[in-house]
Write a protein that holds these residues in place. Structure first.
Motif, PDB file in Angstrom:
ATOM      1  N   CYS A  37     -70.750 -46.525 -27.529  1.00  0.00           N
ATOM      2  CA  CYS A  37     -70.279 -45.714 -28.654  1.00  0.00           C
ATOM      3  C   CYS A  37     -70.962 -46.108 -29.957  1.00  0.00           C
ATOM      4  O   CYS A  37     -71.228 -45.264 -30.807  1.00  0.00           O
ATOM      5  CB  CYS A  37     -68.763 -45.854 -28.809  1.00  0.00           C
ATOM      6  N   ASN A  38     -71.223 -47.409 -30.121  1.00  0.00           N
ATOM      7  CA  ASN A  38     -71.813 -47.893 -31.365  1.00  0.00           C
ATOM      8  C   ASN A  38     -73.322 -47.974 -31.204  1.00  0.00           C
ATOM      9  O   ASN A  38     -73.863 -48.943 -30.655  1.00  0.00           O
ATOM     10  CB  ASN A  38     -71.242 -49.260 -31.737  1.00  0.00           C
ATOM     11  N   THR A  39     -74.004 -46.943 -31.647  1.00  0.00           N
ATOM     12  CA  THR A  39     -75.464 -46.908 -31.569  1.00  0.00           C
ATOM     13  C   THR A  39     -76.116 -47.242 -32.907  1.00  0.00           C
ATOM     14  O   THR A  39     -77.305 -47.047 -33.085  1.00  0.00           O
ATOM     15  CB  THR A  39     -75.933 -45.521 -31.101  1.00  0.00           C
ATOM     16  N   SER A  40     -75.303 -47.762 -33.844  1.00  0.00           N
ATOM     17  CA  SER A  40     -75.847 -48.101 -35.155  1.00  0.00           C
ATOM     18  C   SER A  40     -76.768 -49.310 -35.063  1.00  0.00           C
ATOM     19  O   SER A  40     -76.728 -50.084 -34.110  1.00  0.00           O
ATOM     20  CB  SER A  40     -74.707 -48.417 -36.131  1.00  0.00           C
ATOM     21  N   ALA A  41     -77.598 -49.471 -36.070  1.00  0.00           N
ATOM     22  CA  ALA A  41     -78.484 -50.628 -36.146  1.00  0.00           C
ATOM     23  C   ALA A  41     -77.862 -51.715 -36.997  1.00  0.00           C
ATOM     24  O   ALA A  41     -78.548 -52.398 -37.757  1.00  0.00           O
ATOM     25  CB  ALA A  41     -79.835 -50.210 -36.725  1.00  0.00           C
ATOM     26  N   ASN A  42     -76.563 -51.905 -36.862  1.00  0.00           N
ATOM     27  CA  ASN A  42     -75.868 -52.869 -37.707  1.00  0.00           C
ATOM     28  C   ASN A  42     -76.244 -54.304 -37.373  1.00  0.00           C
ATOM     29  O   ASN A  42     -76.734 -54.590 -36.293  1.00  0.00           O
ATOM     30  CB  ASN A  42     -74.361 -52.669 -37.610  1.00  0.00           C
ATOM     31  N   PRO A  43     -75.990 -55.222 -38.308  1.00  0.00           N
ATOM     32  CA  PRO A  43     -76.594 -56.548 -38.230  1.00  0.00           C
ATOM     33  C   PRO A  43     -76.016 -57.431 -37.146  1.00  0.00           C
ATOM     34  O   PRO A  43     -74.842 -57.386 -36.829  1.00  0.00           O
ATOM     35  CB  PRO A  43     -76.278 -57.154 -39.602  1.00  0.00           C
ATOM     36  N   HIS A  44     -76.904 -58.216 -36.567  1.00  0.00           N
ATOM     37  CA  HIS A  44     -76.546 -59.375 -35.780  1.00  0.00           C
ATOM     38  C   HIS A  44     -77.104 -60.601 -36.499  1.00  0.00           C
ATOM     39  O   HIS A  44     -77.638 -61.511 -35.881  1.00  0.00           O
ATOM     40  CB  HIS A  44     -77.121 -59.280 -34.379  1.00  0.00           C
ATOM     41  N   PHE A  45     -77.012 -60.549 -37.834  1.00  0.00           N
ATOM     42  CA  PHE A  45     -77.499 -61.571 -38.755  1.00  0.00           C
ATOM     43  C   PHE A  45     -79.014 -61.537 -38.888  1.00  0.00           C
ATOM     44  O   PHE A  45     -79.559 -61.883 -39.921  1.00  0.00           O
ATOM     45  CB  PHE A  45     -77.112 -63.000 -38.341  1.00  0.00           C
ATOM     46  N   ARG A  46     -79.714 -61.152 -37.851  1.00  0.00           N
ATOM     47  CA  ARG A  46     -81.164 -61.206 -37.878  1.00  0.00           C
ATOM     48  C   ARG A  46     -81.762 -59.957 -38.498  1.00  0.00           C
ATOM     49  O   ARG A  46     -82.913 -59.936 -38.884  1.00  0.00           O
ATOM     50  CB  ARG A  46     -81.693 -61.360 -36.453  1.00  0.00           C
ATOM     51  N   ALA A 290     -63.817 -33.162 -26.255  1.00  0.00           N
ATOM     52  CA  ALA A 290     -64.959 -32.306 -26.567  1.00  0.00           C
ATOM     53  C   ALA A 290     -66.232 -33.117 -26.795  1.00  0.00           C
ATOM     54  O   ALA A 290     -67.298 -32.800 -26.277  1.00  0.00           O
ATOM     55  CB  ALA A 290     -64.652 -31.443 -27.786  1.00  0.00           C
ATOM     56  N   ALA A 291     -66.138 -34.167 -27.629  1.00  0.00           N
ATOM     57  CA  ALA A 291     -67.269 -35.053 -27.921  1.00  0.00           C
ATOM     58  C   ALA A 291     -68.521 -34.284 -28.322  1.00  0.00           C
ATOM     59  O   ALA A 291     -69.626 -34.577 -27.860  1.00  0.00           O
ATOM     60  CB  ALA A 291     -67.565 -35.972 -26.730  1.00  0.00           C
ATOM     61  N   ASP A 292     -68.362 -33.283 -29.197  1.00  0.00           N
ATOM     62  CA  ASP A 292     -69.519 -32.480 -29.589  1.00  0.00           C
ATOM     63  C   ASP A 292     -69.930 -32.709 -31.039  1.00  0.00           C
ATOM     64  O   ASP A 292     -70.766 -31.983 -31.570  1.00  0.00           O
ATOM     65  CB  ASP A 292     -69.245 -30.999 -29.333  1.00  0.00           C
ATOM     66  N   THR A 293     -69.354 -33.696 -31.705  1.00  0.00           N
ATOM     67  CA  THR A 293     -69.808 -34.100 -33.033  1.00  0.00           C
ATOM     68  C   THR A 293     -69.999 -35.606 -33.044  1.00  0.00           C
ATOM     69  O   THR A 293     -69.459 -36.327 -32.206  1.00  0.00           O
ATOM     70  CB  THR A 293     -68.796 -33.718 -34.125  1.00  0.00           C
ATOM     71  N   ALA A 294     -70.765 -36.094 -34.014  1.00  0.00           N
ATOM     72  CA  ALA A 294     -70.984 -37.531 -34.111  1.00  0.00           C
ATOM     73  C   ALA A 294     -69.678 -38.274 -34.358  1.00  0.00           C
ATOM     74  O   ALA A 294     -69.478 -39.390 -33.867  1.00  0.00           O
ATOM     75  CB  ALA A 294     -71.976 -37.830 -35.233  1.00  0.00           C
ATOM     76  N   GLY A 295     -68.765 -37.644 -35.126  1.00  0.00           N
ATOM     77  CA  GLY A 295     -67.482 -38.284 -35.366  1.00  0.00           C
ATOM     78  C   GLY A 295     -66.708 -38.500 -34.087  1.00  0.00           C
ATOM     79  O   GLY A 295     -66.126 -39.558 -33.865  1.00  0.00           O
ATOM     80  N   GLN A 296     -66.700 -37.495 -33.192  1.00  0.00           N
ATOM     81  CA  GLN A 296     -66.006 -37.637 -31.921  1.00  0.00           C
ATOM     82  C   GLN A 296     -66.731 -38.606 -30.996  1.00  0.00           C
ATOM     83  O   GLN A 296     -66.105 -39.428 -30.318  1.00  0.00           O
ATOM     84  CB  GLN A 296     -65.869 -36.267 -31.255  1.00  0.00           C
ATOM     85  N   LYS A 297     -68.041 -38.508 -30.940  1.00  0.00           N
ATOM     86  CA  LYS A 297     -68.801 -39.367 -30.036  1.00  0.00           C
ATOM     87  C   LYS A 297     -68.677 -40.846 -30.381  1.00  0.00           C
ATOM     88  O   LYS A 297     -68.842 -41.702 -29.515  1.00  0.00           O
ATOM     89  CB  LYS A 297     -70.277 -38.954 -30.054  1.00  0.00           C
ATOM     90  N   ARG A 298     -68.387 -41.129 -31.642  1.00  0.00           N
ATOM     91  CA  ARG A 298     -68.245 -42.542 -32.035  1.00  0.00           C
ATOM     92  C   ARG A 298     -66.982 -43.163 -31.446  1.00  0.00           C
ATOM     93  O   ARG A 298     -66.845 -44.382 -31.414  1.00  0.00           O
ATOM     94  CB  ARG A 298     -68.240 -42.637 -33.565  1.00  0.00           C
ATOM     95  N   ASP A 378     -60.813 -52.841 -30.656  1.00  0.00           N
ATOM     96  CA  ASP A 378     -61.056 -53.393 -29.323  1.00  0.00           C
ATOM     97  C   ASP A 378     -62.010 -52.535 -28.502  1.00  0.00           C
ATOM     98  O   ASP A 378     -61.609 -51.783 -27.620  1.00  0.00           O
ATOM     99  CB  ASP A 378     -59.730 -53.581 -28.587  1.00  0.00           C
ATOM    100  N   GLN A 379     -63.276 -52.669 -28.828  1.00  0.00           N
ATOM    101  CA  GLN A 379     -64.336 -52.117 -27.998  1.00  0.00           C
ATOM    102  C   GLN A 379     -65.568 -52.980 -28.201  1.00  0.00           C
ATOM    103  O   GLN A 379     -65.748 -53.588 -29.261  1.00  0.00           O
ATOM    104  CB  GLN A 379     -64.631 -50.658 -28.353  1.00  0.00           C
ATOM    105  N   ALA A 380     -66.385 -53.077 -27.166  1.00  0.00           N
ATOM    106  CA  ALA A 380     -67.578 -53.907 -27.264  1.00  0.00           C
ATOM    107  C   ALA A 380     -68.429 -53.455 -28.443  1.00  0.00           C
ATOM    108  O   ALA A 380     -68.690 -52.261 -28.627  1.00  0.00           O
ATOM    109  CB  ALA A 380     -68.380 -53.826 -25.969  1.00  0.00           C
ATOM    110  N   ASN A 381     -68.843 -54.424 -29.253  1.00  0.00           N
ATOM    111  CA  ASN A 381     -69.733 -54.196 -30.393  1.00  0.00           C
ATOM    112  C   ASN A 381     -69.089 -53.402 -31.521  1.00  0.00           C
ATOM    113  O   ASN A 381     -69.783 -52.737 -32.288  1.00  0.00           O
ATOM    114  CB  ASN A 381     -71.039 -53.524 -29.944  1.00  0.00           C
ATOM    115  N   ASP A 382     -67.766 -53.504 -31.633  1.00  0.00           N
ATOM    116  CA  ASP A 382     -67.121 -52.924 -32.801  1.00  0.00           C
ATOM    117  C   ASP A 382     -66.606 -54.021 -33.722  1.00  0.00           C
ATOM    118  O   ASP A 382     -66.990 -55.179 -33.587  1.00  0.00           O
ATOM    119  CB  ASP A 382     -66.070 -51.888 -32.406  1.00  0.00           C
ATOM    120  N   TYR A 383     -65.729 -53.685 -34.664  1.00  0.00           N
ATOM    121  CA  TYR A 383     -65.622 -54.463 -35.889  1.00  0.00           C
ATOM    122  C   TYR A 383     -64.241 -55.070 -36.144  1.00  0.00           C
ATOM    123  O   TYR A 383     -63.244 -54.719 -35.510  1.00  0.00           O
ATOM    124  CB  TYR A 383     -65.983 -53.565 -37.077  1.00  0.00           C
ATOM    125  N   LEU A 384     -64.227 -55.970 -37.118  1.00  0.00           N
ATOM    126  CA  LEU A 384     -63.018 -56.585 -37.642  1.00  0.00           C
ATOM    127  C   LEU A 384     -62.719 -55.989 -39.012  1.00  0.00           C
ATOM    128  O   LEU A 384     -63.613 -55.888 -39.857  1.00  0.00           O
ATOM    129  CB  LEU A 384     -63.215 -58.099 -37.763  1.00  0.00           C
TER     130      LEU A 384
END
Length: 684
Positions: A37-46, A290-298, A378-384
């Motif tokens: 779900c998280n296809t962003s290029a968000n940081p892993h510090f590097r 539906a998952a037909d918008t970026a908001g839903q797909k996230r 609670d999903q892999a690679n999501d946030y606090l």
């Protein structure tokens, strides 16, 4: 819902360790099988980089009674073997014990240390009201289930009155397992009837309790004055900036302010003003998506023609393909608040706290008086996340103070965490081996998504930030984490503890110092210290535990405590604290190479015993330990047992928890299946 062979479940060839494909299917809709779900290029510090989002590109916006059931058969005191070398700890505590040895996953037993005993307080199907029948597997109805204790419980609390002899139990009901509720059927009408029962088994139960004196076990009350059932059809009020906006309106609710039901409730917390919070977690699986918008797909990457429980067959609002209900999924994924003291009150969903797959929310009053809630997605690679209220807490027990505090979570600002490590990237190898300075640690910042109740994310309105909080967090460069589950402040030290349950998708290319293990199957715990006060914007952090079994996992870490002396622990899920400030951890997934039953573990956080993980109890075969409550000064511990015997069926159960009496049903020739329950443990 006719499947009984677990090999037919989609995750059957993918699960590792103790986690069952049955749980994957009914609890989270086989989320691990779908695209990330998280296809962003968000940081892993590097690689810290973020880009502003545009609304059009990313969102695609469109249109007091008699005492009830007596205690079940009480287990003998000390039903588990002590671990070799296990030492009683906490001499001043009301809960001294010798750590039990890990229990193999084939054992169908609830195990406690020597000197302790246990019994259920209440089980799925126990009636809350005198006009409601006890559970009858062969004659279940919607009306009966709506007045009975619901199915799988994740969060609990025991809120005692001043005398300590009466209390109220607040419990949520996360999801159901049809194979343990009914025998198989292929009749469409019968399956639709069952779907309505599944809806009624979700939500909350509030149940009055009574006991003879402190330290003694509770009995629940039928017709208790505060008894209440909240289901998937109970009306909730939406509060905060998203209420009444176009993103929340549906054909059934053109105002966008009144939502029927709550679903997928996971962990939670009790507020300083006495209400109960719970997080709507895996809500996406309840919809034909539906998952037909970026908001839903996230929130769910792929569309689906049918929901996990086929609710759309009996209730059109669960068909998100219908233009009139396109926004119905937007009305789930919130923090909900209920008042367990007032059964006539309207429960609420707080939009100011953001929408994502909430594990829960836990509140502490900051030094400046604001209410601060910590929340994991609670999903892999999501946030606090963190929420800071606009208003300040009013101390005292007056009606006026309580009314004021009941609005604290309706207005405020939402933040997401970015972690930075203090070791060179080359020293974070993905193996879990410590860097040269001897620990994984660093600093962090809380990045605002709203300020003064308004969006600060470029290109997103306030309601978009809150309804699509994941997209907003992507935009500001939050740190991807290894499934943030429960996150709670320690009431004694004010430090914050984050359970990261696991993340098998973590690769060497994206390890970082806060998530330093590739294919992180066993999970870890992060300890955080707010450096500018609880409502401030900076924090320090360190990894307290890298979980696993030291006998088979080389790079485990227990805050420097000798590995050979700890209990093996894997997949930390819920956390709690006792009166001395010790951390207690319940698990959802046994060590991947051993296959022990899940359990509850105590971890001292200060002094020479810091990091000394010791197992207090284990739950039955195929069950999960949830919702720990530690009343150590009374010598009492409470847990919920989810999905015991989940790989079995009504016809061929693999567990007989909690009664351990395989009650035969002559009319069908079947044996009753296990029943999820809330359990109390006390010093014998």
């Amino acid at each position: 819902m006719t499947i009984t062979d677990i090999q037919l479940f989609p995750m059957a060839d993918h699960v590792r360790g103790k986690r069952s494909p049955v749980t994957c299917h009914f609890k989270c809709g086989n989320a691990c099988l779908g695209p990330e779900c998280n296809t962003s290029a968000n940081p892993h510090f590097r690689d810290i980089a973020s880009a502003a989002l545009t609304r059009r590109a990313l969102l695609g916006l469109g249109a007091a009674g008699a005492v009830g059931i007596a205690l079940a058969a009480v287990a003998p005191a000390g039903s588990a073997t002590a671990a070799p070398g296990g030492a009683a700890f906490g001499r001043g505590s009301g809960l001294p014990f010798d750590a039990i040895a890990p229990v193999p996953g084939v054992v169908d037993d609830f195990n406690v240390p020597a000197g302790y005993t246990w019994a259920p307080i209440i089980r799925w199907g126990d009636p809350l009201f005198s006009g409601v029948p006890a559970l009858d597997f062969d004659h279940q109805t919607v009306e009966a289930q709506a007045g009975q204790f619901g199915y799988n419980v994740d969060y609990i609390d025991i809120l005692a009155d001043q005398s300590g002899r009466t209390a109220v139990l607040a419990a949520n009901h996360e999801y159901v397992n049809p194979g343990l509720m009914f025998t198989p059927s292929s009749d469409p009408a019968e399956l639709d009837r069952r779907a309505a029962i599944y809806k009624a088994a979700h939500g909350f139960s509030v149940v009055e309790l009574r006991r003879s004196k402190l330290g003694q076990p509770w009995r629940y009350l039928v017709d208790g004055r505060r008894n209440r059932r909240i289901t998937a059809d109970t009306v909730f009020e939406v509060t905060g900036p998203a209420a009444g906006t176009d993103l929340m309106k549906t054909a059934a609710d053109p105002e966008g302010r009144w939502v029927k039901g709550t679903l997928g409730n996971c962990a939670g917390g009790t507020t300083p003003w006495g209400t109960v919070l719970s997080g709507e977690e895996n809500f996406d699986g309840y919809f034909a998506w539906a998952a037909d918008t970026a908001g839903q797909k996230r929130y769910r990457a792929t569309p689906s023609s049918a929901s996990t429980y086929t609710f759309e067959r009996i209730d059109p609002r669960f068909d998100a393909h219908d233009a009139g209900y396109l926004n119905e999924p937007n009305r789930f994924g919130w923090i909900v608040e209920i008042d367990p003291q007032d059964p006539s009150s309207t429960p609420r969903k707080h939009s100011a706290m953001g929408r994502f797959k909430h594990e829960g929310a836990n509140v502490i009053i900051a030094e400046d008086g604001h209410a601060v809630a910590y929340m994991g997605d609670d999903q892999a690679n999501d946030y606090l996340y963190k929420f800071v209220s606009k208003g300040t807490f009013t101390p005292g027990k007056s009606a006026k103070a309580r009314r004021s505090n009941l609005d604290l979570l309706s207005e405020g600002d939402l933040y997401v965490a970015r972690f930075t490590g203090n070791s060179p990237a080359a020293e974070v190898t993905g193996s879990g081996a410590l860097p040269a300075d001897g620990q994984f640690d660093g600093t962090g910042e809380w990045i605002p998504l709203t300020r003064n109740g308004e969006s600060v994310v470029p290109g997103m309105t306030t309601e978009e930030v809150l309804v699509f909080a994941r997209l907003a967090a992507d935009a500001v460069g939050a740190t991807k984490m290894d499934r943030p589950e429960d996150v709670e402040p320690n009431p004694k030290t004010r430090k914050v503890y984050l359970a990261l349950t696991n993340n098998s998708s973590r690769t060497l290319a994206n390890v970082d110092e806060a998530n330093p293990v590739t294919g992180n199957r066993n999970g870890h715990i992060i300890e955080m210290t707010e450096t500018a006060g609880q409502s401030g914007s900076t924090f320090g952090w360190n990894i307290l535990l890298l979980c696993g079994d030291p006998a088979v996992d080389q790079n485990t870490y227990f805050a420097g405590f000798p590995k050979e002396l700890v209990s093996p622990i894997s997949c930390p899920d819920n956390v709690a604290f006792d009166s001395e400030g010790n951390l207690w951890i319940s698990t959802d997934g046994a060590p991947s190479k051993i296959g022990f039953n899940d359990g509850l573990f105590k971890v001292p956080l200060e002094g020479p015993e810091r990091g000394h993980v010791q197992q207090f109890l284990s739950v039955p075969r195929e069950g999960e330990t949830c919702g720990p409550v530690i009343h150590d000064q009374e010598g009492m511990v409470y847990v919920a047992v989810q999905h015991p015997g989940e790989n079995g069926s009504v016809a061929t159960p693999t567990s007989h928890f909690p009664d351990y009496v395989p009650a035969h049903r002559p009319e069908t020739g079947l044996v009753a299946a296990p029943r999820p329950s809330v359990v109390q443990v006390w010093r014998a």
